[in-house]
Design a protein around this motif. Structure first.
Motif, PDB file in Angstrom:
ATOM      1  N   LYS A 110      25.224 -29.047 127.870  1.00 48.92           N
ATOM      2  CA  LYS A 110      25.069 -28.734 129.287  1.00 48.92           C
ATOM      3  C   LYS A 110      26.367 -28.145 129.852  1.00 48.92           C
ATOM      4  O   LYS A 110      26.353 -27.159 130.581  1.00 48.92           O
ATOM      5  CB  LYS A 110      24.702 -30.023 130.047  1.00 48.92           C
ATOM      6  CG  LYS A 110      24.474 -29.834 131.523  1.00 48.92           C
ATOM      7  CD  LYS A 110      23.177 -29.153 131.793  1.00 48.92           C
ATOM      8  CE  LYS A 110      23.121 -28.663 133.206  1.00 48.92           C
ATOM      9  NZ  LYS A 110      22.015 -27.777 133.440  1.00 48.92           N
ATOM     10  N   VAL A 163      25.079 -21.075 137.288  1.00 46.56           N
ATOM     11  CA  VAL A 163      24.534 -22.049 136.337  1.00 46.56           C
ATOM     12  C   VAL A 163      23.007 -21.973 136.341  1.00 46.56           C
ATOM     13  O   VAL A 163      22.368 -21.931 135.282  1.00 46.56           O
ATOM     14  CB  VAL A 163      25.004 -23.478 136.704  1.00 46.56           C
ATOM     15  CG1 VAL A 163      24.276 -24.500 135.854  1.00 46.56           C
ATOM     16  CG2 VAL A 163      26.489 -23.609 136.520  1.00 46.56           C
ATOM     17  N   ARG A 164      22.445 -21.919 137.521  1.00 45.55           N
ATOM     18  CA  ARG A 164      20.975 -21.851 137.596  1.00 45.55           C
ATOM     19  C   ARG A 164      20.460 -20.568 136.974  1.00 45.55           C
ATOM     20  O   ARG A 164      19.446 -20.545 136.269  1.00 45.55           O
ATOM     21  CB  ARG A 164      20.526 -21.907 139.064  1.00 45.55           C
ATOM     22  CG  ARG A 164      20.562 -23.290 139.649  1.00 45.55           C
ATOM     23  CD  ARG A 164      20.073 -23.262 141.084  1.00 45.55           C
ATOM     24  NE  ARG A 164      18.758 -22.656 141.200  1.00 45.55           N
ATOM     25  CZ  ARG A 164      18.354 -21.972 142.263  1.00 45.55           C
ATOM     26  NH1 ARG A 164      19.136 -21.815 143.286  1.00 45.55           N
ATOM     27  NH2 ARG A 164      17.142 -21.461 142.295  1.00 45.55           N
ATOM     28  N   GLN A 208      22.355 -32.040 137.640  1.00 50.45           N
ATOM     29  CA  GLN A 208      21.617 -31.043 138.390  1.00 50.45           C
ATOM     30  C   GLN A 208      20.119 -31.053 138.068  1.00 50.45           C
ATOM     31  O   GLN A 208      19.282 -31.085 138.939  1.00 50.45           O
ATOM     32  CB  GLN A 208      22.193 -29.684 138.097  1.00 50.45           C
ATOM     33  CG  GLN A 208      21.639 -28.610 138.993  1.00 50.45           C
ATOM     34  CD  GLN A 208      22.197 -27.273 138.578  1.00 50.45           C
ATOM     35  OE1 GLN A 208      22.515 -27.068 137.418  1.00 50.45           O
ATOM     36  NE2 GLN A 208      22.320 -26.380 139.525  1.00 50.45           N
ATOM     37  N   TYR A 209      19.836 -31.018 136.797  1.00 52.26           N
ATOM     38  CA  TYR A 209      18.420 -31.036 136.435  1.00 52.26           C
ATOM     39  C   TYR A 209      18.007 -32.424 135.986  1.00 52.26           C
ATOM     40  O   TYR A 209      17.045 -32.574 135.248  1.00 52.26           O
ATOM     41  CB  TYR A 209      18.147 -30.032 135.328  1.00 52.26           C
ATOM     42  CG  TYR A 209      18.184 -28.619 135.803  1.00 52.26           C
ATOM     43  CD1 TYR A 209      17.388 -28.217 136.865  1.00 52.26           C
ATOM     44  CD2 TYR A 209      18.992 -27.678 135.201  1.00 52.26           C
ATOM     45  CE1 TYR A 209      17.422 -26.919 137.315  1.00 52.26           C
ATOM     46  CE2 TYR A 209      19.024 -26.383 135.644  1.00 52.26           C
ATOM     47  CZ  TYR A 209      18.231 -26.002 136.701  1.00 52.26           C
ATOM     48  OH  TYR A 209      18.240 -24.710 137.147  1.00 52.26           O
ATOM     49  N   ARG A 212      27.127 -24.670 128.562  1.00 47.60           N
ATOM     50  CA  ARG A 212      26.290 -23.650 129.200  1.00 47.60           C
ATOM     51  C   ARG A 212      26.699 -23.397 130.648  1.00 47.60           C
ATOM     52  O   ARG A 212      26.346 -22.377 131.209  1.00 47.60           O
ATOM     53  CB  ARG A 212      24.832 -24.079 129.187  1.00 47.60           C
ATOM     54  CG  ARG A 212      24.196 -23.984 127.830  1.00 47.60           C
ATOM     55  CD  ARG A 212      22.746 -24.354 127.919  1.00 47.60           C
ATOM     56  NE  ARG A 212      22.181 -24.531 126.603  1.00 47.60           N
ATOM     57  CZ  ARG A 212      20.955 -24.977 126.391  1.00 47.60           C
ATOM     58  NH1 ARG A 212      20.196 -25.307 127.409  1.00 47.60           N
ATOM     59  NH2 ARG A 212      20.508 -25.113 125.175  1.00 47.60           N
ATOM     60  N   SER A 213      27.341 -24.362 131.262  1.00 46.95           N
ATOM     61  CA  SER A 213      27.562 -24.244 132.697  1.00 46.95           C
ATOM     62  C   SER A 213      28.999 -23.970 133.091  1.00 46.95           C
ATOM     63  O   SER A 213      29.272 -23.650 134.241  1.00 46.95           O
ATOM     64  CB  SER A 213      27.122 -25.524 133.409  1.00 46.95           C
ATOM     65  OG  SER A 213      25.873 -25.908 132.954  1.00 46.95           O
ATOM     66  N   ARG A 271      21.868 -18.695 134.726  1.00 47.50           N
ATOM     67  CA  ARG A 271      22.020 -18.710 133.280  1.00 47.50           C
ATOM     68  C   ARG A 271      20.885 -19.499 132.637  1.00 47.50           C
ATOM     69  O   ARG A 271      20.292 -19.078 131.653  1.00 47.50           O
ATOM     70  CB  ARG A 271      23.356 -19.346 132.933  1.00 47.50           C
ATOM     71  CG  ARG A 271      23.881 -18.889 131.609  1.00 47.50           C
ATOM     72  CD  ARG A 271      25.119 -19.669 131.290  1.00 47.50           C
ATOM     73  NE  ARG A 271      25.065 -20.024 129.886  1.00 47.50           N
ATOM     74  CZ  ARG A 271      25.541 -19.255 128.934  1.00 47.50           C
ATOM     75  NH1 ARG A 271      26.116 -18.120 129.228  1.00 47.50           N
ATOM     76  NH2 ARG A 271      25.442 -19.624 127.673  1.00 47.50           N
ATOM     77  N   GLN A 272      20.580 -20.624 133.239  1.00 43.66           N
ATOM     78  CA  GLN A 272      19.484 -21.452 132.732  1.00 43.66           C
ATOM     79  C   GLN A 272      18.179 -20.648 132.740  1.00 43.66           C
ATOM     80  O   GLN A 272      17.438 -20.623 131.760  1.00 43.66           O
ATOM     81  CB  GLN A 272      19.355 -22.699 133.621  1.00 43.66           C
ATOM     82  CG  GLN A 272      18.120 -23.533 133.373  1.00 43.66           C
ATOM     83  CD  GLN A 272      18.298 -24.492 132.202  1.00 43.66           C
ATOM     84  OE1 GLN A 272      19.429 -24.809 131.845  1.00 43.66           O
ATOM     85  NE2 GLN A 272      17.213 -24.918 131.621  1.00 43.66           N
ATOM     86  N   GLU A 308      31.892 -31.315 141.193  1.00 44.65           N
ATOM     87  CA  GLU A 308      31.152 -30.156 140.702  1.00 44.65           C
ATOM     88  C   GLU A 308      30.627 -30.405 139.293  1.00 44.65           C
ATOM     89  O   GLU A 308      29.482 -30.085 138.972  1.00 44.65           O
ATOM     90  CB  GLU A 308      32.046 -28.925 140.744  1.00 44.65           C
ATOM     91  CG  GLU A 308      31.272 -27.665 140.353  1.00 44.65           C
ATOM     92  CD  GLU A 308      32.059 -26.396 140.637  1.00 44.65           C
ATOM     93  OE1 GLU A 308      33.031 -26.458 141.401  1.00 44.65           O
ATOM     94  OE2 GLU A 308      31.680 -25.365 140.071  1.00 44.65           O
ATOM     95  N   ILE A 327      26.809 -30.616 138.029  1.00 42.03           N
ATOM     96  CA  ILE A 327      26.251 -29.861 136.898  1.00 42.03           C
ATOM     97  C   ILE A 327      25.489 -30.822 135.981  1.00 42.03           C
ATOM     98  O   ILE A 327      24.364 -30.560 135.572  1.00 42.03           O
ATOM     99  CB  ILE A 327      27.374 -29.172 136.100  1.00 42.03           C
ATOM    100  CG1 ILE A 327      27.945 -28.017 136.904  1.00 42.03           C
ATOM    101  CG2 ILE A 327      26.854 -28.691 134.760  1.00 42.03           C
ATOM    102  CD1 ILE A 327      29.161 -27.382 136.279  1.00 42.03           C
ATOM    103  N   ARG A 366      29.414 -20.168 141.526  1.00 44.90           N
ATOM    104  CA  ARG A 366      29.315 -20.812 140.204  1.00 44.90           C
ATOM    105  C   ARG A 366      28.013 -21.601 140.083  1.00 44.90           C
ATOM    106  O   ARG A 366      27.344 -21.579 139.059  1.00 44.90           O
ATOM    107  CB  ARG A 366      30.510 -21.740 139.988  1.00 44.90           C
ATOM    108  CG  ARG A 366      31.831 -21.018 139.910  1.00 44.90           C
ATOM    109  CD  ARG A 366      32.899 -21.917 139.327  1.00 44.90           C
ATOM    110  NE  ARG A 366      33.236 -23.033 140.172  1.00 44.90           N
ATOM    111  CZ  ARG A 366      34.308 -23.097 140.961  1.00 44.90           C
ATOM    112  NH1 ARG A 366      35.130 -22.073 141.015  1.00 44.90           N
ATOM    113  NH2 ARG A 366      34.551 -24.157 141.689  1.00 44.90           N
ATOM    114  N   GLN A 367      27.677 -22.300 141.150  1.00 50.96           N
ATOM    115  CA  GLN A 367      26.460 -23.114 141.075  1.00 50.96           C
ATOM    116  C   GLN A 367      25.219 -22.250 140.880  1.00 50.96           C
ATOM    117  O   GLN A 367      24.340 -22.575 140.073  1.00 50.96           O
ATOM    118  CB  GLN A 367      26.327 -23.961 142.351  1.00 50.96           C
ATOM    119  CG  GLN A 367      27.227 -25.177 142.278  1.00 50.96           C
ATOM    120  CD  GLN A 367      27.366 -25.896 143.600  1.00 50.96           C
ATOM    121  OE1 GLN A 367      26.971 -25.380 144.643  1.00 50.96           O
ATOM    122  NE2 GLN A 367      27.933 -27.081 143.572  1.00 50.96           N
TER     123      GLN A 367
END
Lengths: 160, 1156
Positions: free
Chosen positions: A102, B1140-1141, A46-47, A105-106, B1143-1144, A39, A43, B1136-1137
């Motif tokens: 990152k 995260v998106r 992810q981007y 924030r996550s 929040r971004q 996970e 994260i 959660r995933q």
């Protein structure tokens, strides 16, 4: 400041086949999924966090790998060990900062994040580690508009 | 004719370059409208516009010409006379030199050239003049993109439509075109230039012509593009893909044989490059060029071609064991190259085969490298310690041999001569009849352990020659070729070797993957190949065929613990069966029937055999699907087995597993046999006899030693029954119904129902409460209900009134949903008109729908009951049921009847809706505790009342949802189009106003439940129209419903509706108006504890909301971010995933002030 790129011609690796998460079999509404390595790795890539110098993602450059992540959900602790592409890479602090931002924030705020350079992969290893894990210095860095802009650019979504 | 003054202003507007483009378009439209109406002709307009066309003002002139050109483009189908066309094309041709006005000239020429012959075409001479002017005046590569594209379109049109005009230009044309297309880079133009080049090259096939002379130069221009390297972003709207470009270029390469000396070396060079895509392209091009250039030109490249292909195949073949080379496994990039290379080899071989004396083929047969590979690979014994390189070599060699053998019979014979005989020796297989003898004696004369490498190659060769033989079947009978003889000699010992290999395979638990059992798989495949040779006695004799079948059957019966081998055997048997069916091989069919089908069938009824029932059923069903005669046989035995188990399950002596077995059998019948028969014929005979048989069993069984608690069995039986009945035509349905009805009416309770003309309006009579349904009655009624739900509308149901009574009483007393569904289905299919000659006991729909009153009277008696009604003694007859349970059953009944009526669009459904609404609002009524002083406790009575209201709300779900056991297309329901939309628009105002008026929170919650059901089951498009009115209630509903855990599924479906509105463009306005309320609600739902999907969807909605105008949502930002931060700590990973998106998305609105 050195002119030109620090690592002009980095080795680019093919993206590894993602370890597929097995489809959840139990459908217990109240069971807990712990935060695990995969996970955190998801994260971080992810981007496609980009290298500050190159358009490649950190995954493609093998700066971060799944195995280099340590996580303990119960103790709220994460440790990411990353490997700069060259020993004298002055971008190591920026990359480390990106990773930290990152994760902050996550992840839930209860987590303590520890970012480290892999032992023996950087010329000023201790200095970088110290800088990256000093709360005051990180906070100060994020007050700096230029740095924040750089970090944001690294973290901006890209669809490569 | 229109006065010039009426349209010249439009021309003025068009030529004025200072005006905005939309005014230009409007004036063009205006003039076009005049022309379309016939008020103005093209000739007149040209005369009047002369000034604009020839003026020295560059801008006005270019706009004027453009106007004329646009008009011509619009009226390409309007007939014009020859002289007009001549003067127009002459004019435009002369304008080619006028670079300021070029755009108009190009469009004008294009419009004229594209005209069809019937409306006046450009003459050959004019076209030639145009081509000359084009070549002389245009410097295509110096123009801008849009003009370049027009130039190319013009050129393509000239070459394509006027070849006679341009061919005489000869070399001038060729060099001119080359100049024009040289260095073009834009994909939109490139696709045109490739097309131009292709046409041009085809125009000059003469070996002394200009193309032949200039081939090297032309190829120099075009060859540079190979391989196409195209990295355009995917989101582009150009709509040109790499594949399109590559294909066009391929056609260019193969369009003229003069390219051969330049193209083939280039392609071979690129084949050895490191990029997979260049390899694939080269291979494609090579195949295509070989086809077009001809053998004579290709001959000199044969050697180079073969060695490149061999190297590519060897380097790119997959590194693990493959199912077979033509398997449908996912191909990785390497595999794709290998596949393409094999395809290319196939094309080249096929092309060389007929014409040249086996030049290419000799290269393969005599190749030293293949020989080395063969020697190293065929000796490998164990695949488990194969190095990767060996797999690669093995796969490469196998595929090359397979491709070569498939080319023709003589090729196959040569491959066999060279390799097959050696393989036989390595595998220790001797030819002749002696080994067959050994086999019969059970005395293995050959070594058991086969060399794996040789085995793989051997099976691959068998597969190849089998394919050859199958293809040859379509042609005249093949002469007995050498390979056939070779195969025949060894076939029996080969079959024996394979058979013993698989029968004696060791079983280790946990070794079910293909990787661990490649040898078993290969031997099974080899055996299957031998078993599926076409032709009855040659090259595979009947005895060998029988042996093969017996080998597989012995695995089927004795190796069930080893599922891998067992499944392999079953699959092979199915393939063999299907093959027999495909080639109508009657001898083999008999053989198969005798050895396979009868054996499988004989296993079915015996329940003490070693094989588990589920495996037996799978085997039987799989094998049955290979042919009708097999299926018939299996069907008979399956029915027998069902009969036996049925008797056991219901018989006097208890058989603990009988019911379970029966469920298995019934499931197999309904899931496998029935659907297959439905597609392949003989369905109705089977189905009706099966149904009647079941009814006979029900009737004959007197013990009925089974409780209704065997719900699983009853369900399975009902599913089979409705499937069987639904598939029949009405005459068969009538038969079944009559049978069922006869049995139903013979039961003692039926008389009572029949004698009462109808149930009294006041509700159930005391006599009804005293009806005793025994277990058998319940089964019969439930089964009858499943028959009724599956009937076609035209099927006649006898004695309907009594049947209505039976179902109603059964429903109210026992609460059987199946009875409610049957009632709904009856109402839905009730004939609209009744012909006079019908029986007296029929009634029309109006009468029948009075049943609604009867049922609802049960309810209303509940609402209006005062305490002095308490002496109702019939209540006391059934204290276990109680009145309120009856009421709930009544609501369920009304729901299904209402659905039936609603779907056919009958107005009676309004009454039902009114009753249901009354139920919903009854929580508020002063008499809302009808049972409170009854035998129940206070709290219970209140709960019951709430339950009743809730089931009334759920009735709306029944109304609109699709059910798969009742009232659907398959079960012949009458469905009025758009009934859901209609229902939605009538119900919404009523519900919304009652919600507004209502004061009690309980009532609100049930009203919202009803509202929620309607909304979530109505198609989104209908909701979007009403989105503005809907959203406030939807939001309110969500927050009211979220209090009760039981509503979680409803909340989820409502949230899906909301997200549908958010992402749809038509819903934007309604969303914007309520943005703050929506976000507030979503923020609460992010924490919804009872369902992960709700939280996930709520966050996704929030992400979608972040796309709303900045100013609108900015104030909500902090609130959202706080909520989402909490969601980062959610216990479920998907939430959660999403968090995260989200929040971004929300944080990046103002990136400098992220709140950590």
């Amino acid at each position: 400041m050195v002119s030109g790129l620090i690592n002009e011609n980095p080795v680019v690796y093919e993206r590894k086949e993602r370890r597929a998460r097995s489809a959840p079999v139990e459908t217990d509404e109240y069971a807990e999924d712990l935060i695990d390595q995969l996970e955190i790795f998801d994260i971080l890539i992810q981007y496609n966090i980009k290298d500050p110098e190159h358009p490649y993602s950190l995954e493609e450059l093998k700066v971060i790998t799944e195995d280099a992540i340590e996580v303990d959900d119960k103790q709220s602790y994460v440790r990411v060990t990353f490997t700069p592409t060259v020993e004298h890479c002055s971008m190591a602090t920026v990359i480390g900062l990106c990773l930290r931002v990152k994760l902050i924030r996550s992840l839930p705020s209860r987590f303590k994040v520890d970012i480290r350079v892999a032992p023996g992969t950087h010329a000023t290893e201790t200095a970088v580690n110290k800088q990256l894990n000093d709360k005051e210095r990180v906070a100060a860095a994020l007050e700096n508009p230029n740095l924040v802009e750089m970090v944001d650019e690294c973290l901006a979504p890209s669809f490569a | 004719m229109a006065k010039p003054s009426s349209w010249i202003p439009h021309v003025e507007a068009f030529v004025d370059s200072s005006r905005p483009p939309n005014q230009h378009a409007a004036s063009l439209d205006a003039i076009a409208a005049l022309m379309k109406g016939g008020v103005l002709t093209i000739e007149e307009s040209v005369r009047e516009m002369e000034l604009y066309l020839v003026t020295t003002d560059n801008i006005v002139r270019s706009r004027g010409i453009l106007l004329l050109a646009e008009l011509l483009l619009r009226f390409m189908l309007k007939p014009l006379d020859v002289s007009t066309i001549h003067s127009l094309i002459e004019f435009f041709t002369s304008r080619m030199a006028d670079w300021q006005a070029l755009r108009g000239a190009l469009i004008g020429c294009l419009a004229l050239l594209r005209r069809k012959d019937s409306v006046g075409m450009v003459s050959i001479n004019d076209a030639r003049a145009l081509a000359r002017s084009y070549l002389k005046n245009l410097q295509v590569q110096s123009l801008a993109l849009q003009d370049r594209k027009l130039c190319f379109e013009l050129l393509e049109c000239l070459l394509d439509k006027f070849p006679d005009a341009v061919v005489p230009l000869g070399e001038e044309l060729v060099t001119g075109v080359c100049e024009a297309i040289d260095e073009e880079k834009d994909p939109r133009c490139l696709i045109l230039t490739f097309r131009i080049a292709e046409i041009l090259l085809r125009l000059f096939p003469d070996p002394l012509g200009p193309v032949a002379n200039l081939a090297e130069d032309i190829f120099d221009i075009l060859g540079r593009y190979f391989p196409i390297y195209f990295t355009h972003p995917k989101t582009d709207d150009l709509d040109i893909k790499r594949d399109d470009l590559s294909r066009s270029l391929m056609h260019v390469f193969s369009s003229t044989p003069f390219f051969e000396p330049y193209a083939i070396p280039l392609l071979l060079e690129k084949l050895s490059s490191a990029f997979p895509i260049a390899k694939v392209d080269s291979l494609k091009y090579l195949s295509n060029c070989t086809l077009h250039y001809g053998v004579q030109r290709m001959e000199k490249h044969a050697k180079a071609l073969w060695s490149s292909l061999r190297d590519t195949i060897c380097a790119c073949s997959p590194q693990e064991y493959l199912f077979s080379l033509d398997s449908q496994d996912t191909v990785s990039q390497g595999n794709e190259v290998a596949k393409e290379a094999l395809l290319c080899l196939h094309t080249i071989l096929l092309h060389f085969d007929g014409l040249q004396c086996d030049l290419m083929f000799n290269l393969i047969i005599e190749d030293d490298e293949l020989e080395t590979i063969f020697n190293s690979v065929s000796g490998e014994r164990h695949y488990k310690d194969f190095p990767i390189e060996s797999w690669r070599k093995l796969n490469a060699l196998a595929s090359i041999l397979s491709v070569s053998a498939k080319i023709s019979s003589s090729c196959c014979s040569r491959v066999f001569e060279k390799f097959f005989s050696r393989l036989m020796i390595i595998m220790g297989i001797s030819s002749g009849a002696s080994s067959l003898h050994c086999y019969r004696n059970g005395n293995p004369a050959v070594s058991n352990e086969l060399s794996f490498g040789a085995l793989c190659l051997c099976v691959e060769l068998l597969a190849a020659c089998r394919e050859l033989a199958v293809n040859a079947q379509l042609k005249p009978v093949p002469e007995h070729d050498k390979w056939c003889c070779m195969l025949q000699n060894v076939s029996s010992s080969l079959a024996y070797a394979f058979g013993s290999g698989i029968v004696e395979a060791e079983f280790c638990a946990g070794m079910n993957q293909l990787t661990g059992r490649a040898d078993n798989f290969t031997t099974a495949r080899g055996l299957e190949m031998l078993g599926t040779f076409p032709g009855c006695n040659f090259p595979i004799t009947e005895a060998v065929f029988e042996n093969i079948l017996m080998t597989f059957m012995s695995i089927m019966t004795s190796r069930c613990e080893d599922t891998f081998i067992w499944n392999l055997a079953l699959k092979s048997l199915v393939h063999i069966g299907a093959f027999i069916g495909k080639f109508h091989d009657s001898e083999k069919e008999l053989c198969y029937m005798r050895i396979v089908v009868e054996k499988i069938v004989s296993l079915l009824p015996v329940d003490d055999s070693a094989l588990p029932l589920s495996m037996k059923l799978k085997a039987a069903a799989d094998i049955g699907t290979t042919g009708l005669s097999f299926m018939m046989k299996i069907n008979v035995k399956l029915e027998d087995a069902i009969n036996t188990e049925f008797l056991k399950a219901f018989g006097g002596v208890t058989h603990p597993k009988a019911a379970e077995n029966l469920i298995h059998l019934l499931n197999c019948y309904s899931k496998r046999v029935i659907p297959w028969c439905h597609e392949n014929g003989k369905f109705e005979e089977l189905a009706s006899s099966f149904a009647i048989n079941i009814w006979n069993l029900m009737e004959a069984n007197t013990d009925f030693n089974i409780g209704i608690q065997e719900q699983g069995l009853l369900d399975a039986l009902a599913v089979v029954m409705s499937l069987v009945v639904a598939g029949c035509r009405d005459e068969y349905q009538n038969l079944i119904v009559q049978k069922a009805h006869a049995i139903l009416s013979s039961r003692p309770f039926f008389e009572l129902m029949d004698s009462e003309p109808s149930i009294q309006l006041e509700g159930l009579l005391p006599s009804h409460y005293s009806v005793k349904f025994c277990c058998k009655d319940e089964w019969i009624i439930a089964l009858f209900a499943s028959v009724v739900t599956a009937l076609r509308p035209q099927t006649i149901l006898p004695n309907v009134k009594a049947i209505l009574n039976v179902f109603t009483v059964f429903l109210l007393l026992r609460g059987h949903v199946s009875a409610a569904q049957a009632l709904g289905s009856m109402m839905n299919k009730w004939p609209t008109k009744i012909s006079s000659g019908e029986l007296s006991d029929t009634c029309n729909l109006e009468e029948a729908s009075n049943i609604v009153f009867k049922i609802s009277s049960v309810l209303s008696s509940g609402f209006e009951r005062k305490s002095d009604d308490l002496d109702d003694n019939h209540m006391l007859c059934h204290p276990i049921d109680g009145h309120n349970l009856v009421q709930i059953h009544a609501v369920v009944g009304l729901a299904w009847i209402g659905k039936g009526l609603l779907m056919r669009g009958h107005e009676k459904v309004k009454d039902i809706i009114m009753v249901l609404l009354k139920c919903l609002l009854s929580l508020d009524s002063p008499y809302n505790l009808p049972l409170s002083v009854d035998s129940m406790h206070d709290g219970d009575g209140k709960d019951m009342q709430f339950l009743l209201a809730k089931s009334a709300a759920d009735a709306f779900h029944v109304f609109l949802s699709e059910s798969d056991i009742c009232l659907n297309k398959k079960l012949h329901a009458r469905t009025r189009p758009l009934y859901k939309q209609h229902f939605f628009s009538t119900m919404m105002p009523i519900l919304v106003s009652s919600i507004k008026e209502c004061v009690s929170s309980n009532t609100r919650s049930v009203l919202y439940r009803a509202f929620g059901h309607i909304i979530s089951d109505t198609p989104l498009a209908a909701l979007l129209v009403e989105a503005k009115k809907l959203i406030p209630s939807l939001l309110d509903g969500l927050s009211v419903l979220s209090v009760d855990v039981q509503n979680k599924d409803l909340i989820y479906s409502l949230l899906l509706v909301l997200s549908g509105i958010i992402v749809d463009d038509n819903g934007k306005e309604a969303i914007t108006e309520n943005a703050h309320t929506i976000i507030n609600l979503l923020v609460q739902l992010v924490m919804y504890p009872h369902m992960m999907l709700v939280r996930e969807t709520a966050i996704q909605c929030l992400i979608a909301m972040s796309a709303l105008p900045h100013a609108l949502i900015y104030p909500m930002r902090l609130q959202v971010l706080q909520a989402v931060s909490k969601a980062l700590n959610d216990r479920k990973r998907p939430v959660r995933q999403e968090a995260v998106r989200c929040r971004q998305a929300w944080a990046s609105m103002a990136s400098r002030s992220l709140h950590f």
